[in-house]
Design a protein around this motif. Structure first.
Motif, PDB file in Angstrom:
ATOM      1  N   SER A 117       0.832  -1.200   0.000  1.00  0.00           N
ATOM      2  CA  SER A 117       0.000   0.000   0.000  1.00  0.00           C
ATOM      3  C   SER A 117       0.864   1.247   0.000  1.00  0.00           C
ATOM      4  O   SER A 117       2.059   1.203   0.309  1.00  0.00           O
ATOM      5  CB  SER A 117      -0.924   0.014   1.223  1.00  0.00           C
ATOM      6  OG  SER A 117      -0.156   0.055   2.422  1.00  0.00           O
ATOM      7  N   ILE A 118       0.244   2.378  -0.337  1.00  0.00           N
ATOM      8  CA  ILE A 118       0.923   3.669  -0.370  1.00  0.00           C
ATOM      9  C   ILE A 118       0.154   4.627   0.517  1.00  0.00           C
ATOM     10  O   ILE A 118      -1.028   4.908   0.271  1.00  0.00           O
ATOM     11  CB  ILE A 118       0.990   4.216  -1.807  1.00  0.00           C
ATOM     12  CG1 ILE A 118       1.853   3.296  -2.674  1.00  0.00           C
ATOM     13  CG2 ILE A 118       1.531   5.638  -1.826  1.00  0.00           C
ATOM     14  CD1 ILE A 118       1.772   3.599  -4.140  1.00  0.00           C
ATOM     15  N   SER A 119       0.809   5.116   1.563  1.00  0.00           N
ATOM     16  CA  SER A 119       0.171   6.058   2.466  1.00  0.00           C
ATOM     17  C   SER A 119       0.617   7.494   2.226  1.00  0.00           C
ATOM     18  O   SER A 119       0.022   8.423   2.770  1.00  0.00           O
ATOM     19  CB  SER A 119       0.444   5.667   3.926  1.00  0.00           C
ATOM     20  OG  SER A 119       1.830   5.576   4.170  1.00  0.00           O
ATOM     21  N   ASP A 120       1.663   7.667   1.423  1.00  0.00           N
ATOM     22  CA  ASP A 120       2.137   9.003   1.071  1.00  0.00           C
ATOM     23  C   ASP A 120       1.167   9.605   0.064  1.00  0.00           C
ATOM     24  O   ASP A 120       1.083   9.148  -1.088  1.00  0.00           O
ATOM     25  CB  ASP A 120       3.543   8.919   0.477  1.00  0.00           C
ATOM     26  CG  ASP A 120       4.172  10.292   0.261  1.00  0.00           C
ATOM     27  OD1 ASP A 120       3.434  11.261  -0.034  1.00  0.00           O
ATOM     28  OD2 ASP A 120       5.407  10.401   0.362  1.00  0.00           O
ATOM     29  N   ILE A 121       0.435  10.620   0.483  1.00  0.00           N
ATOM     30  CA  ILE A 121      -0.615  11.171  -0.368  1.00  0.00           C
ATOM     31  C   ILE A 121      -0.051  11.799  -1.642  1.00  0.00           C
ATOM     32  O   ILE A 121      -0.712  11.796  -2.688  1.00  0.00           O
ATOM     33  CB  ILE A 121      -1.471  12.185   0.420  1.00  0.00           C
ATOM     34  CG1 ILE A 121      -2.748  12.506  -0.360  1.00  0.00           C
ATOM     35  CG2 ILE A 121      -0.679  13.431   0.746  1.00  0.00           C
ATOM     36  CD1 ILE A 121      -3.780  13.254   0.442  1.00  0.00           C
TER      37      ILE A 121
ATOM     38  N   LEU B  64      -8.937   2.255  -2.489  1.00  0.00           N
ATOM     39  CA  LEU B  64      -8.606   3.375  -1.614  1.00  0.00           C
ATOM     40  C   LEU B  64      -9.188   3.103  -0.231  1.00  0.00           C
ATOM     41  O   LEU B  64     -10.379   2.812  -0.105  1.00  0.00           O
ATOM     42  CB  LEU B  64      -9.207   4.668  -2.157  1.00  0.00           C
ATOM     43  CG  LEU B  64      -8.395   5.470  -3.182  1.00  0.00           C
ATOM     44  CD1 LEU B  64      -9.297   6.506  -3.834  1.00  0.00           C
ATOM     45  CD2 LEU B  64      -7.219   6.149  -2.515  1.00  0.00           C
ATOM     46  N   LEU B  65      -8.355   3.199   0.805  1.00  0.00           N
ATOM     47  CA  LEU B  65      -8.828   3.075   2.174  1.00  0.00           C
ATOM     48  C   LEU B  65      -9.006   4.474   2.747  1.00  0.00           C
ATOM     49  O   LEU B  65      -8.089   5.301   2.674  1.00  0.00           O
ATOM     50  CB  LEU B  65      -7.839   2.277   3.021  1.00  0.00           C
ATOM     51  CG  LEU B  65      -8.194   2.135   4.507  1.00  0.00           C
ATOM     52  CD1 LEU B  65      -9.464   1.312   4.686  1.00  0.00           C
ATOM     53  CD2 LEU B  65      -7.028   1.495   5.270  1.00  0.00           C
ATOM     54  N   LEU B  66     -10.179   4.738   3.307  1.00  0.00           N
ATOM     55  CA  LEU B  66     -10.492   6.028   3.903  1.00  0.00           C
ATOM     56  C   LEU B  66     -10.812   5.847   5.383  1.00  0.00           C
ATOM     57  O   LEU B  66     -11.057   4.729   5.843  1.00  0.00           O
ATOM     58  CB  LEU B  66     -11.695   6.665   3.193  1.00  0.00           C
ATOM     59  CG  LEU B  66     -11.677   6.689   1.657  1.00  0.00           C
ATOM     60  CD1 LEU B  66     -12.954   7.324   1.140  1.00  0.00           C
ATOM     61  CD2 LEU B  66     -10.463   7.423   1.145  1.00  0.00           C
ATOM     62  N   GLU B  67     -10.824   6.966   6.099  1.00  0.00           N
ATOM     63  CA  GLU B  67     -11.200   6.938   7.512  1.00  0.00           C
ATOM     64  C   GLU B  67     -12.304   7.948   7.760  1.00  0.00           C
ATOM     65  O   GLU B  67     -12.186   9.114   7.392  1.00  0.00           O
ATOM     66  CB  GLU B  67     -10.008   7.259   8.402  1.00  0.00           C
ATOM     67  CG  GLU B  67     -10.325   7.221   9.893  1.00  0.00           C
ATOM     68  CD  GLU B  67      -9.132   7.575  10.758  1.00  0.00           C
ATOM     69  OE1 GLU B  67      -9.179   8.628  11.432  1.00  0.00           O
ATOM     70  OE2 GLU B  67      -8.151   6.805  10.742  1.00  0.00           O
ATOM     71  N   GLY B  68     -13.384   7.465   8.389  1.00  0.00           N
ATOM     72  CA  GLY B  68     -14.499   8.335   8.714  1.00  0.00           C
ATOM     73  C   GLY B  68     -14.535   8.672  10.190  1.00  0.00           C
ATOM     74  O   GLY B  68     -13.547   8.492  10.904  1.00  0.00           O
ATOM     75  N   GLY B  69     -15.684   9.159  10.652  1.00  0.00           N
ATOM     76  CA  GLY B  69     -15.835   9.499  12.062  1.00  0.00           C
ATOM     77  C   GLY B  69     -15.644   8.309  12.969  1.00  0.00           C
ATOM     78  O   GLY B  69     -15.931   7.169  12.595  1.00  0.00           O
ATOM     79  N   HIS B  70     -15.110   8.559  14.178  1.00  0.00           N
ATOM     80  CA  HIS B  70     -14.826   7.500  15.158  1.00  0.00           C
ATOM     81  C   HIS B  70     -13.836   6.486  14.597  1.00  0.00           C
ATOM     82  O   HIS B  70     -13.871   5.313  14.960  1.00  0.00           O
ATOM     83  CB  HIS B  70     -16.106   6.803  15.611  1.00  0.00           C
ATOM     84  CG  HIS B  70     -17.123   7.721  16.213  1.00  0.00           C
ATOM     85  ND1 HIS B  70     -16.986   8.289  17.461  1.00  0.00           N
ATOM     86  CD2 HIS B  70     -18.296   8.199  15.711  1.00  0.00           C
ATOM     87  CE1 HIS B  70     -18.030   9.064  17.712  1.00  0.00           C
ATOM     88  NE2 HIS B  70     -18.831   9.037  16.663  1.00  0.00           N
TER      89      HIS B  70
ATOM     90  N   VAL C 238      -6.424   7.516   3.670  1.00  0.00           N
ATOM     91  CA  VAL C 238      -5.502   6.799   4.553  1.00  0.00           C
ATOM     92  C   VAL C 238      -4.385   6.158   3.729  1.00  0.00           C
ATOM     93  O   VAL C 238      -3.214   6.373   3.975  1.00  0.00           O
ATOM     94  CB  VAL C 238      -6.229   5.725   5.377  1.00  0.00           C
ATOM     95  CG1 VAL C 238      -5.234   4.908   6.211  1.00  0.00           C
ATOM     96  CG2 VAL C 238      -7.271   6.360   6.283  1.00  0.00           C
ATOM     97  N   LYS C 239      -4.767   5.366   2.736  1.00  0.00           N
ATOM     98  CA  LYS C 239      -3.770   4.721   1.887  1.00  0.00           C
ATOM     99  C   LYS C 239      -4.410   4.181   0.610  1.00  0.00           C
ATOM    100  O   LYS C 239      -5.638   4.075   0.499  1.00  0.00           O
ATOM    101  CB  LYS C 239      -3.038   3.603   2.621  1.00  0.00           C
ATOM    102  CG  LYS C 239      -3.933   2.483   3.123  1.00  0.00           C
ATOM    103  CD  LYS C 239      -3.133   1.388   3.830  1.00  0.00           C
ATOM    104  CE  LYS C 239      -2.373   1.884   5.031  1.00  0.00           C
ATOM    105  NZ  LYS C 239      -1.664   0.796   5.749  1.00  0.00           N
TER     106      LYS C 239
ATOM    107  N   ASP D  89      -5.651  -4.179   5.129  1.00  0.00           N
ATOM    108  CA  ASP D  89      -4.657  -4.448   6.171  1.00  0.00           C
ATOM    109  C   ASP D  89      -5.080  -5.616   7.050  1.00  0.00           C
ATOM    110  O   ASP D  89      -4.264  -6.170   7.797  1.00  0.00           O
ATOM    111  CB  ASP D  89      -4.441  -3.203   7.041  1.00  0.00           C
ATOM    112  CG  ASP D  89      -3.573  -2.155   6.348  1.00  0.00           C
ATOM    113  OD1 ASP D  89      -2.804  -2.525   5.442  1.00  0.00           O
ATOM    114  OD2 ASP D  89      -3.684  -0.967   6.702  1.00  0.00           O
ATOM    115  N   TYR D  90      -6.348  -5.984   6.995  1.00  0.00           N
ATOM    116  CA  TYR D  90      -6.867  -7.104   7.774  1.00  0.00           C
ATOM    117  C   TYR D  90      -6.663  -8.451   7.065  1.00  0.00           C
ATOM    118  O   TYR D  90      -6.897  -9.497   7.652  1.00  0.00           O
ATOM    119  CB  TYR D  90      -8.369  -6.942   8.013  1.00  0.00           C
ATOM    120  CG  TYR D  90      -8.769  -6.041   9.154  1.00  0.00           C
ATOM    121  CD1 TYR D  90      -9.427  -6.551  10.271  1.00  0.00           C
ATOM    122  CD2 TYR D  90      -8.522  -4.673   9.125  1.00  0.00           C
ATOM    123  CE1 TYR D  90      -9.827  -5.735  11.317  1.00  0.00           C
ATOM    124  CE2 TYR D  90      -8.912  -3.838  10.158  1.00  0.00           C
ATOM    125  CZ  TYR D  90      -9.555  -4.371  11.249  1.00  0.00           C
ATOM    126  OH  TYR D  90      -9.944  -3.549  12.286  1.00  0.00           O
TER     127      TYR D  90
END
Length: 255
Positions: free
Chosen positions: A63-67, A137-143, A128-129, A165-166
């Protein structure tokens, strides 16, 4: 002798309450089954024996986390930006940021920030990555909830895509265990099956059954071949919870 008689007499007057031994589930006790899978609770001895004998080696998905790198790879397909000055509910592509303004999937469909499609609004999620090999594309939401966009298949249902990642692949990559975090204490998990070069949903792993919550966070995961996956159930903040323990999941499909 008097001392001995007193001891016997005193002992006779003591009421001894018998404590029933703690019941333990039998080794490899079946605790869940449907048409797709069976889940067994096993003892630690059996678990560690299989773990020591397993020739399993986990392969992670790059994966690539560098935006900045992700932006170059996704140029023409994904537009990034930051909140527009004075407009918290708009994404300005001229502003540097890890928000996504627009996504063009491989089938030509558009997903735009501010327009809720299904269960996702890009405004409520941040980058996120990126997993190039699967175009996800992996994103992150609220909580800190997981969200994902599958550019190749044109979908964004996290319960079908998961957080890569899981992922734990079976020995010959016929199946894989996947999962995601949904903002609660525990994660959710499911199995995918490889079909025509893609991994599609095969079976959901239930977190509870018979009104008795069981699974929370899976650790020490390993596969035995392509039909069995072993794991330990764990509760953060309560590692000695009686629901914690060792499990084996059998896949019933022989295809």
């Amino acid at each position: 002798m008097a001392c001995q008689r007193n001891q016997v007499k005193n002992a006779a007057n003591i009421s001894v309450k018998k404590v029933a031994p703690m019941e333990k589930p039998p080794v490899d006790s079946l605790i869940f089954q449907d048409k797709m899978i069976r889940i067994y609770k096993i003892d630690s001895i059996g678990f560690f024996k299989e773990q020591q004998q397993a020739d399993y080696k986990r392969d992670t998905i790059a994966s690539i986390s560098d935006i900045k790198v992700a932006k170059k790879l996704l140029q023409g397909r994904v537009k990034f930006g930051g909140y527009a000055p004075g407009k918290a509910m708009e994404v300005d592509t001229l502003v540097e940021g890890n928000l996504i303004a627009q996504v063009r999937f491989n089938n030509g469909r558009l997903l735009e920030a501010g327009k809720t499609e299904g269960a996702i609004d890009l405004l409520e999620n941040m980058f996120v990555k990126y997993f190039p090999s699967e175009e996800i594309l992996l994103l992150e939401g609220g909580h800190t909830t997981d969200q994902a966009l599958d550019l190749r298949q044109g979908k964004w249902d996290i319960e079908e895509i998961g957080n890569l990642d899981y992922v734990y692949f079976s020995k010959h990559r016929k199946y894989r265990l996947n999962g995601m975090f949904n903002g609660q204490e525990c994660s959710s998990y499911f199995l995918q099956k490889r079909e025509n070069g893609s991994y599609l949903p095969y079976a959901q792993i239930p977190l509870d059954w018979n009104d008795n919550f069981e699974l929370c966070t899976l650790k020490e995961i390993f596969w035995k071949g392509d039909q069995q996956v072993y794991f330990r159930n764990f509760f953060y903040g309560a590692p000695h919870d009686q629901r914690a323990g060792f499990y084996r999941l059998d896949i019933l499909s022989k295809d």
